[in-house]
Design an enzyme around this catalytic site. Structure first.
Site, PDB file in Angstrom:
ATOM      1  N   ASP A  42       0.869  -1.175   0.000  1.00 38.44           N
ATOM      2  CA  ASP A  42       0.000   0.000   0.000  1.00 38.44           C
ATOM      3  C   ASP A  42       0.907   1.227   0.000  1.00 38.44           C
ATOM      4  OD1 ASP A  42      -1.603   2.157   0.593  1.00 38.44           O
ATOM      5  OD2 ASP A  42      -2.347   1.377   2.497  1.00 38.44           O
ATOM      6  N   LYS A  80      -4.861  11.366  -3.264  1.00 39.61           N
ATOM      7  CA  LYS A  80      -3.806  11.678  -2.310  1.00 39.61           C
ATOM      8  C   LYS A  80      -2.521  12.127  -3.006  1.00 39.61           C
ATOM      9  CE  LYS A  80      -5.625   8.749   1.343  1.00 39.61           C
ATOM     10  NZ  LYS A  80      -5.411   7.647   2.285  1.00 39.61           N
ATOM     11  N   CYS A 113      -8.666   5.100  10.096  1.00 40.72           N
ATOM     12  CA  CYS A 113      -8.881   3.765   9.507  1.00 40.72           C
ATOM     13  C   CYS A 113      -7.817   2.772   9.968  1.00 40.72           C
ATOM     14  CB  CYS A 113      -8.923   3.839   7.979  1.00 40.72           C
ATOM     15  SG  CYS A 113     -10.352   4.745   7.349  1.00 40.72           S
TER      16      CYS A 113
END
Length: 570
Positions: A331, A357, A498
């Site tokens: 990620d 992002k 998150c």
């Protein structure tokens, strides 16, 4: 320099024009040719606008202004003074996209590799003004949250702001080139398809992918992980197989694997934090990998701790200790916009990122997968675009990446994301990394200076490249802190980001406050944040009699009296 660029454009266009006509077929011969004079004028306009943005100088011929961005204010056969003036004015209002050289391919050395040894004190002096120089290109930053309170945006870890070139590219697509891709022979369809696939090339260049065909468009990193978990997982995970994750993962790189493990009967193992809780415990992670391990998934940079995980060691452990077909997924959402990323150097199998992002639009992201892995994966959604042939007896599927892109894709968003890649590469990812390291040092130094006075707790390593810091202030809930900072114009994020398992491991179940910066932030932003943090902490921690100082008894009574129509309890 302008004359040299004009000459280069003229030479390139004169060479390319016959090939362009031949490649588009006989119908192209009736379309208006793009004369070199027009291209030269646009090149001059782009160069002029480029100089107005105060970016670092560009070598002659190194880049060209993108034709898709500037309006056709000059006819192809016209080079009038008025036309040139108008083109320059329009370009100055909306700075042009910069197109970077083609990406290196397999076997070539990456042009994005970081080289700290080449970073001089002179470079550092110029870096200090990077945020101030590019700030005007991000219109959302030039606003007040309320009258007299300017916005200080410190929430780029959640989503970045967008430069004018990205906003203009998406709008220009809808105004000029809007059409579905791949399935039309008309002019708009051709232009849309060319821009859409060119964006794929730009993403490949940004991460040094061997081929643009290894870039799969998704709605974001979350969908990209789900794609791999479902498609790759459906054919590779069996009962008894193992998936190794870390406790610092974003839910997007955790929940999809829990679902995949549940479907396949596989087991998930979680690597815990190291002793000082600043990064993953590498030794523990290595010990979890066995010959039954089929997948190791981890973040490149933690969106809470701001740490860079030891990817090289993790990949080596997966190759040496895992199953023969063990894959590694990364990620890279908090890495791609902030540093050079080279998938060939990383040696991973999958990498995911989100466009919003990295100065791009929302609703778009990408999966990079190695060619052999993607080729062996089954479709995960069915529909148009992803098929080869369809009969009533069955269907055959297209090769990657189309196999994983069912239906009409986010075309305008992909085009705008390509422009965002141009923007980041135009500045330079190493330049961005070095600048943000300076911001991180300033931010961390300021928070450390308040550990004793305000009771600040900083999560993550003391030295980091990414200007992202999660913290808490003793006696103040993170959400309250973020709320009162917002009253002063400072935008931060509060909650678990998150990452609930990570916050539990940090003994911060109530969440943290996070300040995350990007290339458009300035040292002054950091200073204002620290100043307002002091003010907010003093206000929230003040004794009630201090906050009510100056009110007489009548004011006290009215302040705590029930509102009309309510009971005292309410």
């Amino acid at each position: 320099e302008l004359e040299a660029q004009v000459a280069q454009v003229r030479d390139d266009v004169e060479k390319a024009e016959p090939r362009r006509r031949m490649s588009r077929g006989a119908a192209a011969s009736t379309s208006r040719p793009v004369g070199w004079a027009y291209r030269a004028v646009v090149a001059m306009a782009g160069a002029a606008a480029f100089s107005l943005t105060s970016r670092p100088p560009v070598a002659p011929g190194a880049w060209g202004a993108s034709m898709s961005r500037l309006p056709a204010t000059v006819e192809s056969s016209t080079t009038t003074t008025e036309g040139v003036r108008e083109a320059l004015e329009r370009a100055a209002e909306d700075p042009p996209i910069l197109e970077t050289p083609p990406p290196p391919r397999a076997g070539a050395a990456s042009d994005t590799a970081s080289d700290d040894a080449s970073f001089t004190e002179e470079d550092a002096a110029g870096l200090e003004t990077l945020g101030a120089r590019v700030r005007s290109e991000f219109p959302a930053l030039a606003q007040e949250t309320r009258p007299g309170v300017p916005l200080i945006y410190l929430d780029s870890g959640a989503t970045s702001q967008k430069p004018r070139s990205v906003l203009a590219a998406e709008r220009a697509f809808y105004e000029r080139d809007n059409s579905n891709v791949h399935r039309g022979a008309h002019t708009l369809a051709t232009r849309a398809t060319e821009a859409y696939e060119a964006a794929r090339e730009k993403v490949a260049a940004l991460i040094n992918a061997p081929s643009a065909r290894e870039i799969v468009w998704t709605r974001g990193a979350t969908e990209a992980v789900n794609l791999v978990a479902q498609s790759w997982g459906s054919t590779h995970l069996e009962p008894g197989d193992e998936i190794v994750l870390t406790v610092l993962e974003h839910h997007a790189n955790l929940v999809p694997w829990q679902l995949a493990a549940s479907r396949a009967g596989a087991t998930i193992k979680y690597a815990q934090l190291n002793a000082d809780r600043t990064n993953v415990d590498l030794a523990h992670l290595q010990s979890l990998i066995t010959p039954r391990t089929k997948m190791v998934a981890t973040a490149y940079v933690s969106n809470v701790l701001g740490c860079e995980t030891p990817l090289e060691d993790i990949v080596r452990a997966a190759r040496e200790r895992g199953a023969p077909d063990c894959a590694v997924l990364v990620d890279a959402c908090q890495a791609v916009p902030h540093r050079p990323v080279d998938v060939q150097a990383l040696g991973v199998d999958f990498l995911v990122a989100s466009g919003h992002k990295m100065c791009g639009p929302t609703g778009i992201g990408f999966l990079w997968g190695s060619g052999d892995k993607l080729e062996a994966m089954a479709p995960w959604q069915g529909g148009g675009e992803m098929i080869d042939t369809v009969t009533l007896d069955g269907t055959t599927f297209a090769a990657p990446p189309a196999r994983f892109e069912a239906g009409t894709p986010p075309i305008a968003q992909a085009v705008a994301l390509g422009v965002a890649c141009d923007y980041l590469r135009g500045i330079g990812l190493e330049t961005i990394q070095n600048y943000e390291r300076m911001l991180a040092e300033r931010l961390l130094d300021g928070l450390r200076a308040r550990e004793d006075t305000l009771g600040v707790t900083i999560y993550g390593p003391g030295d980091r490249d990414v200007a992202l810091v999660a913290f808490n202030v003793q006696g103040i809930h993170a959400t309250d802190l973020a709320f009162f900072l917002d009253q002063e114009g400072v935008a931060t994020r509060s909650g678990h980001h998150c990452c609930q398992p990570l916050h539990h491991a940090l003994d911060a179940d109530a969440g943290t406050c996070r300040a995350s910066l990007a290339l458009y932030n300035t040292p002054a932003d950091v200073d204002v944040f620290l100043e307002k943090l002091d003010e907010v902490a003093a206000f929230v921690k003040a004794e009630p009699e201090d906050t009510l100082e100056g009110l007489d008894d009548g004011d006290d009574a009215s302040l705590f009296a029930p509102l009309p129509g309510t009971s005292p309890t309410e």
